[in-house]
Design a protein around this motif. Structure first.
Motif, PDB file in Angstrom:
ATOM      1  N   ALA A  32       0.810  -1.214   0.000  1.00 47.87           N
ATOM      2  CA  ALA A  32       0.000   0.000   0.000  1.00 47.87           C
ATOM      3  C   ALA A  32       0.847   1.269   0.000  1.00 47.87           C
ATOM      4  O   ALA A  32       0.405   2.318  -0.486  1.00 47.87           O
ATOM      5  CB  ALA A  32      -0.932  -0.013   1.211  1.00 47.87           C
ATOM      6  N   SER A  33       2.082   1.185   0.509  1.00 50.66           N
ATOM      7  CA  SER A  33       2.937   2.371   0.561  1.00 50.66           C
ATOM      8  C   SER A  33       3.347   2.846  -0.829  1.00 50.66           C
ATOM      9  O   SER A  33       3.756   3.998  -0.990  1.00 50.66           O
ATOM     10  CB  SER A  33       4.190   2.067   1.389  1.00 50.66           C
ATOM     11  N   LYS A  34       3.227   1.980  -1.832  1.00 55.86           N
ATOM     12  CA  LYS A  34       3.603   2.357  -3.201  1.00 55.86           C
ATOM     13  C   LYS A  34       2.444   2.979  -3.973  1.00 55.86           C
ATOM     14  O   LYS A  34       2.639   3.441  -5.097  1.00 55.86           O
ATOM     15  CB  LYS A  34       4.098   1.126  -3.964  1.00 55.86           C
ATOM     16  N   TRP A  35       1.249   2.967  -3.372  1.00 50.21           N
ATOM     17  CA  TRP A  35       0.058   3.356  -4.115  1.00 50.21           C
ATOM     18  C   TRP A  35      -0.611   4.590  -3.510  1.00 50.21           C
ATOM     19  O   TRP A  35      -0.501   4.861  -2.325  1.00 50.21           O
ATOM     20  CB  TRP A  35      -0.953   2.204  -4.123  1.00 50.21           C
ATOM     21  N   SER A  36      -1.313   5.300  -4.372  1.00 53.66           N
ATOM     22  CA  SER A  36      -2.153   6.424  -3.962  1.00 53.66           C
ATOM     23  C   SER A  36      -3.429   6.387  -4.792  1.00 53.66           C
ATOM     24  O   SER A  36      -3.467   5.765  -5.856  1.00 53.66           O
ATOM     25  CB  SER A  36      -1.421   7.758  -4.169  1.00 53.66           C
ATOM     26  N   GLY A  37      -4.460   7.047  -4.317  1.00 57.19           N
ATOM     27  CA  GLY A  37      -5.709   7.107  -5.075  1.00 57.19           C
ATOM     28  C   GLY A  37      -6.377   5.765  -5.269  1.00 57.19           C
ATOM     29  O   GLY A  37      -7.063   5.552  -6.278  1.00 57.19           O
ATOM     30  N   GLY A  51       6.426   4.755  -9.676  1.00 55.73           N
ATOM     31  CA  GLY A  51       7.420   4.045 -10.474  1.00 55.73           C
ATOM     32  C   GLY A  51       8.756   4.754 -10.450  1.00 55.73           C
ATOM     33  O   GLY A  51       9.053   5.526  -9.528  1.00 55.73           O
ATOM     34  N   SER A  52       9.556   4.500 -11.482  1.00 52.56           N
ATOM     35  CA  SER A  52      10.888   5.105 -11.540  1.00 52.56           C
ATOM     36  C   SER A  52      10.848   6.560 -11.978  1.00 52.56           C
ATOM     37  O   SER A  52      11.779   7.315 -11.736  1.00 52.56           O
ATOM     38  CB  SER A  52      11.778   4.314 -12.506  1.00 52.56           C
ATOM     39  N   GLY A  53       9.749   6.988 -12.624  1.00 51.34           N
ATOM     40  CA  GLY A  53       9.633   8.369 -13.068  1.00 51.34           C
ATOM     41  C   GLY A  53       8.948   9.245 -12.045  1.00 51.34           C
ATOM     42  O   GLY A  53       8.550   8.804 -10.960  1.00 51.34           O
ATOM     43  N   GLN A  54       8.788  10.526 -12.393  1.00 40.90           N
ATOM     44  CA  GLN A  54       8.141  11.463 -11.478  1.00 40.90           C
ATOM     45  C   GLN A  54       6.632  11.233 -11.401  1.00 40.90           C
ATOM     46  O   GLN A  54       6.027  11.404 -10.349  1.00 40.90           O
ATOM     47  CB  GLN A  54       8.417  12.900 -11.937  1.00 40.90           C
ATOM     48  N   LYS A  55       6.043  10.820 -12.522  1.00 42.01           N
ATOM     49  CA  LYS A  55       4.597  10.649 -12.576  1.00 42.01           C
ATOM     50  C   LYS A  55       4.240   9.201 -12.284  1.00 42.01           C
ATOM     51  O   LYS A  55       4.778   8.289 -12.906  1.00 42.01           O
ATOM     52  CB  LYS A  55       4.081  11.047 -13.962  1.00 42.01           C
ATOM     53  N   PRO A  56       3.341   8.947 -11.340  1.00 39.58           N
ATOM     54  CA  PRO A  56       2.975   7.553 -11.036  1.00 39.58           C
ATOM     55  C   PRO A  56       2.192   6.930 -12.185  1.00 39.58           C
ATOM     56  O   PRO A  56       1.562   7.623 -12.985  1.00 39.58           O
ATOM     57  CB  PRO A  56       2.117   7.678  -9.771  1.00 39.58           C
ATOM     58  N   TYR A  57       2.241   5.610 -12.244  1.00 41.31           N
ATOM     59  CA  TYR A  57       1.509   4.866 -13.263  1.00 41.31           C
ATOM     60  C   TYR A  57       0.059   4.693 -12.821  1.00 41.31           C
ATOM     61  O   TYR A  57      -0.213   4.273 -11.692  1.00 41.31           O
ATOM     62  CB  TYR A  57       2.135   3.494 -13.499  1.00 41.31           C
ATOM     63  N   GLN A  58      -0.855   4.997 -13.721  1.00 37.71           N
ATOM     64  CA  GLN A  58      -2.277   4.818 -13.437  1.00 37.71           C
ATOM     65  C   GLN A  58      -2.707   3.428 -13.912  1.00 37.71           C
ATOM     66  O   GLN A  58      -2.566   3.094 -15.091  1.00 37.71           O
ATOM     67  CB  GLN A  58      -3.106   5.887 -14.138  1.00 37.71           C
ATOM     68  N   ALA A  67     -10.550  -6.849 -17.780  1.00 36.35           N
ATOM     69  CA  ALA A  67      -9.742  -6.103 -18.738  1.00 36.35           C
ATOM     70  C   ALA A  67      -8.817  -5.195 -17.956  1.00 36.35           C
ATOM     71  O   ALA A  67      -9.104  -4.820 -16.808  1.00 36.35           O
ATOM     72  CB  ALA A  67     -10.632  -5.295 -19.678  1.00 36.35           C
ATOM     73  N   PHE A  68      -7.687  -4.799 -18.570  1.00 38.50           N
ATOM     74  CA  PHE A  68      -6.630  -4.088 -17.839  1.00 38.50           C
ATOM     75  C   PHE A  68      -6.193  -2.839 -18.599  1.00 38.50           C
ATOM     76  O   PHE A  68      -6.134  -2.827 -19.827  1.00 38.50           O
ATOM     77  CB  PHE A  68      -5.425  -5.006 -17.637  1.00 38.50           C
ATOM     78  N   ARG A  69      -5.880  -1.809 -17.823  1.00 35.71           N
ATOM     79  CA  ARG A  69      -5.313  -0.589 -18.380  1.00 35.71           C
ATOM     80  C   ARG A  69      -4.248  -0.075 -17.431  1.00 35.71           C
ATOM     81  O   ARG A  69      -4.472  -0.001 -16.220  1.00 35.71           O
ATOM     82  CB  ARG A  69      -6.389   0.493 -18.566  1.00 35.71           C
ATOM     83  N   CYS A  70      -3.077   0.256 -17.971  1.00 33.95           N
ATOM     84  CA  CYS A  70      -2.007   0.830 -17.161  1.00 33.95           C
ATOM     85  C   CYS A  70      -1.176   1.744 -18.047  1.00 33.95           C
ATOM     86  O   CYS A  70      -0.930   1.444 -19.226  1.00 33.95           O
ATOM     87  CB  CYS A  70      -1.125  -0.274 -16.558  1.00 33.95           C
ATOM     88  N   PRO A  78      -1.990  -9.015 -17.832  1.00 32.56           N
ATOM     89  CA  PRO A  78      -1.843  -7.796 -17.046  1.00 32.56           C
ATOM     90  C   PRO A  78      -0.381  -7.548 -16.677  1.00 32.56           C
ATOM     91  O   PRO A  78       0.401  -8.482 -16.531  1.00 32.56           O
ATOM     92  CB  PRO A  78      -2.685  -8.073 -15.803  1.00 32.56           C
ATOM     93  N   CYS A  79      -0.038  -6.284 -16.507  1.00 32.25           N
ATOM     94  CA  CYS A  79       1.320  -5.929 -16.079  1.00 32.25           C
ATOM     95  C   CYS A  79       1.447  -6.120 -14.566  1.00 32.25           C
ATOM     96  O   CYS A  79       0.479  -6.425 -13.869  1.00 32.25           O
ATOM     97  CB  CYS A  79       1.630  -4.494 -16.464  1.00 32.25           C
ATOM     98  N   LYS A  80       2.664  -5.900 -14.059  1.00 27.82           N
ATOM     99  CA  LYS A  80       2.891  -6.106 -12.624  1.00 27.82           C
ATOM    100  C   LYS A  80       2.091  -5.137 -11.763  1.00 27.82           C
ATOM    101  O   LYS A  80       1.703  -5.459 -10.636  1.00 27.82           O
ATOM    102  CB  LYS A  80       4.382  -5.987 -12.310  1.00 27.82           C
ATOM    103  N   HIS A  81       1.823  -3.926 -12.293  1.00 21.11           N
ATOM    104  CA  HIS A  81       1.063  -2.951 -11.514  1.00 21.11           C
ATOM    105  C   HIS A  81      -0.399  -3.385 -11.369  1.00 21.11           C
ATOM    106  O   HIS A  81      -0.993  -3.264 -10.291  1.00 21.11           O
ATOM    107  CB  HIS A  81       1.144  -1.570 -12.178  1.00 21.11           C
ATOM    108  N   ALA A  82      -0.987  -3.916 -12.454  1.00 19.49           N
ATOM    109  CA  ALA A  82      -2.363  -4.402 -12.374  1.00 19.49           C
ATOM    110  C   ALA A  82      -2.449  -5.589 -11.421  1.00 19.49           C
ATOM    111  O   ALA A  82      -3.407  -5.700 -10.636  1.00 19.49           O
ATOM    112  CB  ALA A  82      -2.860  -4.785 -13.768  1.00 19.49           C
ATOM    113  N   LEU A  83      -1.462  -6.463 -11.462  1.00 23.14           N
ATOM    114  CA  LEU A  83      -1.454  -7.610 -10.546  1.00 23.14           C
ATOM    115  C   LEU A  83      -1.302  -7.156  -9.101  1.00 23.14           C
ATOM    116  O   LEU A  83      -1.992  -7.650  -8.201  1.00 23.14           O
ATOM    117  CB  LEU A  83      -0.325  -8.568 -10.921  1.00 23.14           C
ATOM    118  N   GLY A  84      -0.380  -6.216  -8.868  1.00 23.40           N
ATOM    119  CA  GLY A  84      -0.200  -5.693  -7.513  1.00 23.40           C
ATOM    120  C   GLY A  84      -1.452  -5.019  -6.986  1.00 23.40           C
ATOM    121  O   GLY A  84      -1.825  -5.171  -5.814  1.00 23.40           O
TER     122      GLY A  84
END
Length: 437
Positions: A32-37, A51-58, A67-70, A78-84
């Motif tokens: 949960a510490s890696k996520w917001s919203g 993520g590694s950039g300034q803007k977080p991945y949605q 279905a998945f969107r990232c 699904p990518c690792k973010h959708a799985l997480g």
């Protein structure tokens, strides 16, 4: 969708992973510490992951299909973010709330796309129906011509003998397969390619090759006599030749069976960059097996609505045939984890397979749910034996150690596919929990 959706279990989420590396990476993102919203609704789960950039991945997951969107650059679905994200939801760390604008826009876009697909599937006009019938008739003539050519080639080859196939035979078979592709008979072409793959492989390859070619001859002969065959057998022959059945017709005219469907096992195979998922179901009350197929290009998500080891209430529509096995999901409810089911003995499973094979001699796989079987290693490989002393060999050149480890010498329940190469385990129940193999 219902007013509220019960979060999935972690096992169901991990089953969506395209590979083991993605599953491991997804677990690493389930913090949960890696996520917001973070948020969830009856339709979707969403959040923003650092993520590694300034803007977080949605990341967002529509739950119905799923279905998945990232916004990350990964080509895996699904990518690792959708799985997480789903793992966090499964752990109860995502709470319901109104979706943000970017989630609502994506869901609305998917709904509009589905509506356009429904319009395209609307009843055809008389002119388009006539053109479709002409195309179908033209193809049927080409397939019949290809089947007649194959029958003549096999007859000539039998007269001259198959001994010469040991040298250059595989190339000869592939050449004939290419002619069947031109004749729009993919079933015949696929059989010839399988036969080509048998040449020179193993000590008993001549017998296996003769068996494959014999079935092809019977199929080619049946193609030239379709009008004389019983309706159900004719449908089986058409399916084996490669003719498709319109899904709308299956839903409208197919044999409908409602039950509590146990998802016995799931098997994925890749061919020509297309992944095919075979999902085997068994009705709790009817005891009837069903095969649900789904397809996806490499790197795209496969249907995850039928997770292994779950029970799904619903209604299936079976495709026509002399031994109906393939089906479509007409209606379904939410999957729930299944306790260890009651299976069959080896003898009963082989008996059911024999009856199905008598109706469809081209049957290449048969589902089995075996109770109280013990995996063991023998001189020539591995096998599953039951309390009655009957045994089935497991497919060679596969990793069966996880199954042996879960059994630890004790009887277990195993879901598997019975093939010409042996038994392929798909799942087993350990401590009343399904484990995908």
């Amino acid at each position: 969708m219902t007013a509220s959706v019960v979060p999935w279990g972690a096992e169901r989420v991990i089953e969506l992973a395209p590979d083991a590396a993605s599953a491991k990476a997804g677990r690493a993102q389930a913090s949960a510490s890696k996520w917001s919203g973070l948020g969830a609704s009856p339709d979707a789960v969403w959040g923003a992951c650092k993520g590694s950039g300034q803007k977080p991945y949605q990341a967002c997951v529509e739950l119905d299909e799923p279905a998945f969107r990232c916004s990350c650059p990964s080509r895996k679905f699904p990518c690792k973010h959708a799985l997480g994200l789903l793992l966090l939801w499964a752990a109860g760390e995502v709470h319901e709330g109104p979706p943000p604008e970017w989630v609502g826009g994506w869901l609305d876009g998917r709904a509009a796309k589905a509506q356009r697909a429904e319009k395209r599937a609307a009843p055809s006009t008389p002119r388009s129906t006539e053109a479709s019938a002409k195309r179908a008739g033209d193809r049927a003539e080409r397939v019949a011509g290809g089947a007649a050519e194959l029958r003549e080639w096999l007859t000539d080859r039998a007269r001259s003998g198959f001994g010469g196939l040991s040298v250059g035979g595989a190339d000869e078979l592939r050449t004939v397969a290419a002619r069947m592709v031109d004749a729009q008979a993919p079933g015949l072409a696929g059989g010839l390619r399988r036969a080509a793959g048998l040449v020179g492989r193993g000590r008993d390859w001549p017998g296996a090759l003769l068996s494959e070619l014999s079935l092809l001859y019977v199929l080619a002969e049946a193609c030239t006599r379709l009008g004389e065959l019983p309706t159900e057998l004719a449908e089986t022959v058409r399916t084996r030749l490669g003719f498709t059945v319109d899904s709308a017709k299956v839903l409208e005219h197919g044999d409908r069976v409602a039950d509590l469907w146990l998802v016995c096992g799931v098997a994925d195979e890749e061919h020509d960059r297309l992944i095919t998922r075979r999902t085997w179901l068994r009705g709790k009350h009817t005891g009837r097996f069903a095969l649900v197929l789904s397809f996806a290009p490499q790197g795209r998500p496969l249907d995850g609505s039928l997770p292994s080891g779950h029970v799904v209430p619903g209604e299936l529509a079976y495709y026509p045939g002399s031994s109906p096995l393939r089906a479509m999901v007409a209606e379904r409810g939410e999957p729930v984890p299944a306790p260890c089911p009651d299976g069959d003995s080896v003898a009963a499973s082989l008996g059911a397979h024999a009856r199905a094979l008598a109706a469809d001699p081209w049957l290449d796989r048969w589902p089995m749910l075996l109770s109280r079987v013990i995996p063991a290693r023998y001189e020539n490989g591995f096998a599953l034996s039951d309390v009655e002393g009957s045994a089935l060999p497991l497919v060679p050149a596969a990793d069966h150690w996880p199954l042996l480890a879960l059994s630890a010498g004790a009887p277990i329940t195993v879901a598997a596919e019975w093939t010409t190469s042996g038994l392929r385990p798909l799942a087993c129940w350990h401590e009343d929990r399904a484990v995908r193999l």
